[in-house]
Design a protein around this motif. Sequence first.
Motif, PDB file in Angstrom:
ATOM      1  N   ARG A  14       1.134  -1.222   0.074  1.00  0.00           N
ATOM      2  CA  ARG A  14       0.118  -0.134  -0.082  1.00  0.00           C
ATOM      3  C   ARG A  14       0.923   1.221  -0.176  1.00  0.00           C
ATOM      4  NH1 ARG A  14      -5.625  -0.545   3.361  1.00  0.00           N
ATOM      5  NH2 ARG A  14      -6.369   1.632   2.368  1.00  0.00           N
ATOM      6  N   VAL A  15       1.650   0.904   0.541  1.00  0.00           N
ATOM      7  CA  VAL A  15       2.868   2.487   0.886  1.00  0.00           C
ATOM      8  C   VAL A  15       3.073   2.353  -0.340  1.00  0.00           C
ATOM      9  CG1 VAL A  15       5.052   3.321   2.296  1.00  0.00           C
ATOM     10  CG2 VAL A  15       3.156   2.413   3.107  1.00  0.00           C
ATOM     11  N   ARG A  16       3.800   1.520  -1.537  1.00  0.00           N
ATOM     12  CA  ARG A  16       4.370   2.280  -2.114  1.00  0.00           C
ATOM     13  C   ARG A  16       3.028   2.396  -3.255  1.00  0.00           C
ATOM     14  NH1 ARG A  16       6.985  -3.918  -0.544  1.00  0.00           N
ATOM     15  NH2 ARG A  16       9.326  -2.778  -0.240  1.00  0.00           N
ATOM     16  N   ARG A  17       2.409   1.805  -3.447  1.00  0.00           N
ATOM     17  CA  ARG A  17       0.871   2.437  -4.738  1.00  0.00           C
ATOM     18  C   ARG A  17       1.548   3.760  -4.219  1.00  0.00           C
ATOM     19  NH1 ARG A  17      -1.253  -2.526  -3.577  1.00  0.00           N
ATOM     20  NH2 ARG A  17      -2.805  -1.853  -2.285  1.00  0.00           N
ATOM     21  N   LEU A  18       1.323   4.063  -2.812  1.00  0.00           N
ATOM     22  CA  LEU A  18       1.236   5.358  -2.421  1.00  0.00           C
ATOM     23  C   LEU A  18       2.358   6.512  -2.726  1.00  0.00           C
ATOM     24  CD1 LEU A  18      -0.461   4.981   1.144  1.00  0.00           C
ATOM     25  CD2 LEU A  18      -0.618   6.806  -0.302  1.00  0.00           C
ATOM     26  N   LYS A  19       3.385   5.889  -2.442  1.00  0.00           N
ATOM     27  CA  LYS A  19       4.844   6.807  -3.893  1.00  0.00           C
ATOM     28  C   LYS A  19       4.258   6.758  -4.737  1.00  0.00           C
ATOM     29  CE  LYS A  19       9.448   5.447  -3.511  1.00  0.00           C
ATOM     30  NZ  LYS A  19      10.176   4.088  -4.066  1.00  0.00           N
ATOM     31  N   GLY A  20       3.556   5.589  -5.759  1.00  0.00           N
ATOM     32  CA  GLY A  20       3.644   5.999  -7.141  1.00  0.00           C
ATOM     33  C   GLY A  20       2.926   7.110  -7.689  1.00  0.00           C
ATOM     34  N   GLN A  21       1.489   7.204  -6.582  1.00  0.00           N
ATOM     35  CA  GLN A  21       0.709   8.290  -6.967  1.00  0.00           C
ATOM     36  C   GLN A  21       1.062   9.592  -6.194  1.00  0.00           C
ATOM     37  OE1 GLN A  21      -2.397   6.883  -3.930  1.00  0.00           O
ATOM     38  NE2 GLN A  21      -3.234   6.468  -4.952  1.00  0.00           N
ATOM     39  N   VAL A  38      -4.349  17.347 -11.284  1.00  0.00           N
ATOM     40  CA  VAL A  38      -3.539  17.223 -10.143  1.00  0.00           C
ATOM     41  C   VAL A  38      -4.628  17.256  -8.819  1.00  0.00           C
ATOM     42  CG1 VAL A  38      -1.775  18.348  -8.991  1.00  0.00           C
ATOM     43  CG2 VAL A  38      -1.749  18.799 -11.323  1.00  0.00           C
ATOM     44  N   LEU A  39      -5.585  17.959  -8.770  1.00  0.00           N
ATOM     45  CA  LEU A  39      -6.280  17.708  -7.495  1.00  0.00           C
ATOM     46  C   LEU A  39      -6.942  16.365  -8.153  1.00  0.00           C
ATOM     47  CD1 LEU A  39      -8.282  21.615  -7.598  1.00  0.00           C
ATOM     48  CD2 LEU A  39      -6.778  20.585  -6.221  1.00  0.00           C
ATOM     49  N   ASN A  40      -7.362  15.976  -9.166  1.00  0.00           N
ATOM     50  CA  ASN A  40      -7.728  14.313  -8.735  1.00  0.00           C
ATOM     51  C   ASN A  40      -6.823  13.191  -8.010  1.00  0.00           C
ATOM     52  OD1 ASN A  40     -10.585  14.857  -9.848  1.00  0.00           O
ATOM     53  ND2 ASN A  40      -9.961  15.064 -12.148  1.00  0.00           N
ATOM     54  N   LEU A  41      -5.766  13.550  -8.785  1.00  0.00           N
ATOM     55  CA  LEU A  41      -4.716  13.166  -8.704  1.00  0.00           C
ATOM     56  C   LEU A  41      -3.923  13.327  -6.821  1.00  0.00           C
ATOM     57  CD1 LEU A  41      -2.111  13.797 -11.580  1.00  0.00           C
ATOM     58  CD2 LEU A  41      -2.680  11.430 -10.888  1.00  0.00           C
ATOM     59  N   VAL A  42      -3.913  14.736  -6.104  1.00  0.00           N
ATOM     60  CA  VAL A  42      -3.914  14.941  -4.523  1.00  0.00           C
ATOM     61  C   VAL A  42      -4.952  13.773  -4.365  1.00  0.00           C
ATOM     62  CG1 VAL A  42      -3.826  16.075  -3.495  1.00  0.00           C
ATOM     63  CG2 VAL A  42      -2.966  16.915  -5.431  1.00  0.00           C
ATOM     64  N   ALA A  43      -6.762  13.745  -4.700  1.00  0.00           N
ATOM     65  CA  ALA A  43      -7.496  13.405  -3.661  1.00  0.00           C
ATOM     66  C   ALA A  43      -7.591  12.307  -3.609  1.00  0.00           C
ATOM     67  CB  ALA A  43      -8.820  13.652  -4.894  1.00  0.00           C
ATOM     68  N   SER A  44      -6.938  11.874  -5.052  1.00  0.00           N
ATOM     69  CA  SER A  44      -6.688  10.428  -4.877  1.00  0.00           C
ATOM     70  C   SER A  44      -5.549   9.593  -3.687  1.00  0.00           C
ATOM     71  CB  SER A  44      -5.808   9.318  -6.429  1.00  0.00           C
ATOM     72  OG  SER A  44      -6.804   9.851  -7.115  1.00  0.00           O
ATOM     73  N   VAL A  45      -4.689  10.801  -3.671  1.00  0.00           N
ATOM     74  CA  VAL A  45      -3.573  10.474  -2.585  1.00  0.00           C
ATOM     75  C   VAL A  45      -4.447  10.379  -0.730  1.00  0.00           C
ATOM     76  CG1 VAL A  45      -1.447  11.217  -1.398  1.00  0.00           C
ATOM     77  CG2 VAL A  45      -1.228  11.084  -3.544  1.00  0.00           C
ATOM     78  N   ARG A  46      -5.061  11.309  -0.860  1.00  0.00           N
ATOM     79  CA  ARG A  46      -5.983  11.027  -0.036  1.00  0.00           C
ATOM     80  C   ARG A  46      -6.974  10.020   0.714  1.00  0.00           C
ATOM     81  NH1 ARG A  46     -11.002  15.163   1.312  1.00  0.00           N
ATOM     82  NH2 ARG A  46     -10.229  14.973   4.224  1.00  0.00           N
ATOM     83  N   GLY A  47      -7.150   9.734  -0.550  1.00  0.00           N
ATOM     84  CA  GLY A  47      -8.231   8.016   0.161  1.00  0.00           C
ATOM     85  C   GLY A  47      -7.520   7.299   0.171  1.00  0.00           C
ATOM     86  N   ALA A  48      -6.210   7.321  -0.709  1.00  0.00           N
ATOM     87  CA  ALA A  48      -5.298   6.211  -0.228  1.00  0.00           C
ATOM     88  C   ALA A  48      -4.730   6.388   0.879  1.00  0.00           C
ATOM     89  CB  ALA A  48      -4.284   5.725  -1.289  1.00  0.00           C
ATOM     90  N   VAL A  49      -3.981   6.632   1.747  1.00  0.00           N
ATOM     91  CA  VAL A  49      -3.627   7.657   2.930  1.00  0.00           C
ATOM     92  C   VAL A  49      -4.612   7.356   3.722  1.00  0.00           C
ATOM     93  CG1 VAL A  49      -2.777   9.237   4.580  1.00  0.00           C
ATOM     94  CG2 VAL A  49      -2.050   9.368   2.336  1.00  0.00           C
TER      95      VAL A  49
END
Length: 92
Positions: A14-21, A38-49
């Motif tokens: 999961r952490v490695r996927r976050l790193k990729g995001q 960029v905002l969509n990518l940031v939202a994806s990271v937020r959801g993953a975290v």
Amino acid sequence: MSHTTKQKSKLLARVRRLKGQIEAIERSLEAEAPCGEVLNLVASVRGAVSGLTAELIEDHIREHISNPDKDDDTDRAQGAAELIDVIRTYLK
């Protein structure tokens, strides 16, 4: 053995996927991508975290407080199950 040790490979994946995001955000900023992208990518990271956080908290409750599936104290088991449900809902 700690629950993070037992789930080490799963958590690291999961952490490695976050790193990729995060790296995708960096690349999009470097490429001067539109702010919506960029905002969509940031939202994806937020959801993953949030998902990782919920998993860690749930595992902590099950390991160190009460495992609702195994606890003989029904009140404590019910309280732990309710807390896990609240955390899952809150961190969605």
